[in-house]
Each structure stands twice: as structure tokens, then as C-alpha cells.
Design an enzyme around this catalytic site. Structure first.
Site, PDB file in Angstrom:
ATOM      1  N   LYS A   1       0.837  -1.201   0.000  1.00  8.02           N
ATOM      2  CA  LYS A   1       0.000   0.000   0.000  1.00  8.02           C
ATOM      3  C   LYS A   1       0.870   1.248   0.000  1.00  8.02           C
ATOM      4  O   LYS A   1       1.916   1.293   0.672  1.00  8.02           O
ATOM      5  CB  LYS A   1      -0.902  -0.033   1.242  1.00  8.02           C
ATOM      6  CG  LYS A   1      -1.887   1.122   1.387  1.00  8.02           C
ATOM      7  CD  LYS A   1      -2.726   0.913   2.642  1.00  8.02           C
ATOM      8  CE  LYS A   1      -3.740   2.029   2.846  1.00  8.02           C
ATOM      9  NZ  LYS A   1      -4.573   1.803   4.053  1.00  8.02           N
TER      10      LYS A   1
ATOM     11  N   SER B   1      -9.406   1.463   3.202  1.00  8.23           N
ATOM     12  CA  SER B   1      -8.660   2.288   2.269  1.00  8.23           C
ATOM     13  C   SER B   1      -7.544   1.497   1.579  1.00  8.23           C
ATOM     14  O   SER B   1      -6.893   1.995   0.679  1.00  8.23           O
ATOM     15  CB  SER B   1      -8.045   3.479   3.021  1.00  8.23           C
ATOM     16  OG  SER B   1      -7.046   3.030   3.947  1.00  8.23           O
TER      17      SER B   1
ATOM     18  N   SER C   1      -9.727  -0.971   7.366  1.00 12.06           N
ATOM     19  CA  SER C   1      -9.191  -0.846   6.006  1.00 12.06           C
ATOM     20  C   SER C   1      -8.521  -2.093   5.443  1.00 12.06           C
ATOM     21  O   SER C   1      -8.147  -2.111   4.272  1.00 12.06           O
ATOM     22  CB  SER C   1      -8.196   0.323   5.952  1.00 12.06           C
ATOM     23  OG  SER C   1      -8.853   1.525   6.247  1.00 12.06           O
TER      24      SER C   1
END
Length: 431
Positions: A34, A113, A137
Site C-alpha cells: 500500500k 482504504s 481498512s
């Protein structure tokens, strides 16, 4: 699209860091990261091009990424993430870089996210990936994309070199399609020896939490219950009203339960109170971390994000933050007393299949309220949680989650690994 390329990017550096030794535990596996993890010499993008432009390169690589690289895995790319990891959304959409496409349902959200990290695994672009989980997330996109997602106990995996959201809740999590890979990655990140215990001593089914789901409790629990009975014995299974247990054993929560329903009238009162407590502390810490930057560069945020983040910052206060921290401690102790060393708690990960893309936030109000009530249990208490896929319901991914007490991460990974193949067989046989 789940991965992104900031210019020359970091691929060469990451490939050089990966060791070819056949003796390493993750040799032969690929992963993605990420865009919230630091990589030495490169700017961490945080899902926003203006953040990328206004920040310097990192002076060292995040320890979690280094641990995986030194374990022999090869990093393929960074992944798209929700802009500024916006913690009040669980959609995963990104105006600037595009929204990663849910491999199971292209018209549905991938979950935020850590959406890109989840999609990269679900689409079989990589074997596993790293994400972060503050309010859900990792767990949400894992559920929406039909894969495994692990949120570790708070504080047990280093968050150094990860852009902070709210330190009281931030964790480094990971995704995989295979329970054995999930466990192998976990062993490296947790930095603990192999835990032999894999059999739970009790398995609690939170019946009130399953009533929050739009899918019947039987559909969500039957394959899991059958698997537990086959592998460990049905005598371990116990029903519990988690909301009542929390209300009775977290005394400081009373302050947040006497307020108006605050939009959470369709949820469980004590869990809705946990959401209010968490939200207060989350806003406070986010303002300290990023309030100044957001105030200066709000015009560069995507549509809708700017207004909602500014609202969060404006409403942030340090009032009752000490009370919120007391609730964290009390809830962790209460769950430790319930689960003991080798108990697990089963809840829905989210209250239904993934919603459609571009759905107005006002239309998701009830769904979001229920979702945050479920997600906040582990976030506030800091216990470990894993989201496990349960096949498809009307063509869309559904899941169940298991929680264990704080620090029992290795045990929980063992439970998942021992259950997973039987669980998949049960899901296929029943549905």
C-alpha cells in the site's frame, strides 16, 4: 487497476532487496505494498498527488516491508489506496488514480482504504499484500473482494515508516488468498516462534451481531459451525449477546450511551457507543497528525473528501479523550476475560455484500452505521481479527470474522489455517 507507478517507482530497489535464497520462508512469493509505507529514497504518495509533491523522500524503508523482503518475497508494485486513507469511508474509491476494480463484481466497491492491496491479491496479481487497518481498512476490502484479511493486535507489528492516521488504532495488516500464506507472512511480521496451539477451547457466536447483517445468520454461520463441529467438536460452540456483554463490562462506556442515537439507531447500543468513543479520539489524533497539511492543501483533495475531512478536523476536540482511552483498556480486558487464552469470537465482518460504486453516502447511512459497529470492536480493544471468505451470496462475496484476545495472533492464524480447507468444502457443499 490496483497498482500504480510513480515515475521510475521503487521496483528496482525492492527487487534488489529481495533475496534469492531458497532457504527463506517466503521465497518464490510475490507481494504488493500500500502507498502508505515508506521506501527509502522515494516519496510515499498517501493516495494523493499533492501529498506526493509536497513531501520529501523517505530516509528509510518501513520495518514491515523490510521484514517481508528479507523473508525472500519479491515486491511487484505499490498499490492504489483511498485518498489520505480517509477513515470515515470504507469504499476505497480514488478520484486521482482511479478506483481498483473489484474482481468479483466490477460494479461494486472494493472497500477502503487498502483497496488496491486487496484487489491485487483477489485478481491474482500477487500472492499476498500489505495494507493498514485503522478502522477497517484491511477487513472490509478483504470481505468485499472474497479473500483473507488479517488485522493484528494493536502494537504487535511495527507501524514505523507508515504514515500515521490515528496511532491509537493504526495497525499493519495483510491479505492472502491462501491460509498457509497468510500464516507464513504473519510469522515474519509478528516476529514470534511457531505457536503450536491451534484448537480453540471455546467458540462464541455473537448472535446479536449477526442480526445486523442483511444476510441470514444461518447463511453466514452454518458452514463455520459445521467446520468447528467436525474439527473440534460442537461442545465448544456458545451463543452470546456481545452488546450486552460489552455494556455490562465496560463501565466507562456509559458516558457515550446517554447521548442521542447519533444516527446509529439501527445498531447495537453499546457498540454504537464504542463508535462514538473511537470517533472522538480518531478525530483528535488525525487533526494533530494532518490538520495543518489538510488546511493548506484542501483544494487538492478529491470531490467530497475535502469537505468531509475538514468537517472532521473542525469538530475535533481533546475533550473526553482520556475517557476514550479508558474504554480501550476496559474493552480489551473484558474481551480477554471472555476469550481467555484460546477462545475465539465469531461476528460478521460487515453487514452485507459490497455496495454499488458511486452510491451516494446518504444512501449507505444504515449500512455504514452497522458496519462501523462491527469493525470498532477490534479497533477499540486492539484485539486481533481475521476476515474469512464464505463464498458468494447472490453472486457477491460474503465473509465471517474471528477475533482472539490481544496478543493471540499466532494462535488465531493457526485456527484459520486449520479450519480453512474444511470451511471451503462446507461452503461448496451447502451453497
Amino acid at each position: 487497476m490496483a497498482v500504480q507507478d510513480h515515475g521510475a517507482f521503487i521496483e528496482k530497489f525492492l527487487l534488489q532487496m529481495s533475496s534469492p535464497s531458497d532457504q527463506l520462508p517466503l521465497t518464490g512469493l510475490t507481494f504488493a505494498v500500500k502507498d502508505i509505507f515508506d521506501i527509502e529514497g522515494y516519496v510515499t504518495g498517501f493516495g494523493n498527488p499533492e501529498w506526493l509533491r509536497t513531501h520529501p523522500p523517505a530516509n528509510q524503508t518501513a520495518p514491515a516491508v523490510l521484514a517481508i523482503l528479507r523473508g525472500g518475497a519479491t515486491c511487484i508494485r505499490q498499490t492504489i489506496m483511498m485518498e489520505i486513507a480517509y477513515f470515515a469511508s470504507i469504499n476505497g474509491e480514488n478520484f486521482h488514480y482511479g478506483t481498483p476494480q473489484n474482481p468479483y463484481a466490477s460494479d461494486r466497491i472494493p472497500g477502503g482504504s487498502s483497496s488496491g492491496s486487496s484487489v491485487a491479491v483477489a485478481a491474482k496479481l500477487v500472492d499476498f499484500s500489505l495494507g493498514t487497518d485503522t478502522g477497517g481498512s484491511v477487513r472490509v476490502p478483504a470481505s468485499y473482494c472474497g479473500i483473507l484479511g488479517f488485522r493484528p493486535s494493536h502494537g504487535v507489528v511495527s507501524t514505523s515508516g507508515v504514515i500515521p492516521m490515528t496511532q491509537s488504532f493504526d495497525t499493519v495488516g495483510w491479505f492472502a488468498r491462501d491460509s498457509t500464506i497468510l500464516k507464513r507472512v504473519g510469522r515474519l511480521l509478528l516476529k514470534e516462534p511457531e505457536i503450536e496451539h491451534y484448537k480453540p477451547t471455546q467458540v462464541f457466536i455473537a448472535e446479536d451481531c449477526f442480526k445486523l447483517s442483511s444476510i441470514s445468520s444461518e447463511r453466514l454461520t452454518q458452514s463455520f459451525v459445521n467446520s468447528v463441529e467436525k474439527l473440534f467438536g460442537g461442545h465448544l460452540l456458545k451463543q452470546i449477546s456481545l452488546g450486552n456483554y460489552v455494556e455490562d463490562n465496560v463501565p466507562s462506556l456509559k458516558h457515550f450511551m446517554i447521548q442521542e442515537n447519533d444516527g446509529y439507531k439501527h445498531s447495537i447500543p453499546s457498540l454504537a457507543a464504542l463508535v462514538r468513543s473511537k470517533r472522538l479520539l480518531q478525530r483528535h489524533e488525525f487533526k494533530i497528525n494532518h490538520g495543518e497539511w489538510v488546511g493548506s492543501y484542501k483544494s487538492h483533495l478529491g470531490p467530497g473528501i475535502s469537505e468531509r475531512i475538514l468537517e472532521y478536523i473542525t469538530e475535533a476536540t481533546d475533550e473526553n479523550t482520556d475517557l476514550s482511552r479508558s474504554i480501550q483498556i476496559e474493552l480489551r480486558e473484558a474481551l480477554a476475560a471472555l476469550l481467555e487464552d484460546f477462545g475465539v469470537l465469531a461476528i460478521p465482518t460487515v453487514p452485507g455484500p459490497p455496495p454499488k460504486l458511486n452510491t451516494d453516502i446518504s444512501e449507505q447511512y444504515d449500512f455504514r452505521a452497522k458496519a462501523f459497529s462491527l469493525l470498532t470492536i477490534a479497533a477499540v480493544s486492539g484485539v486481533c481479527q481475521v476476515s474469512i471468505p464464505l463464498g458468494l451470496y447472490n453472486g457477491l462475496p460474503v465473509s465471517i470474522s474471528l477475533l482472539a484476545k490481544h496478543g493471540s495472533d499466532g494462535f488465531l492464524l493457526n485456527v484459520v489455517d486449520s479450519l480453512y480447507s474444511t470451511l471451503k468444502e462446507e461452503v461448496e457443499a451447502i451453497y
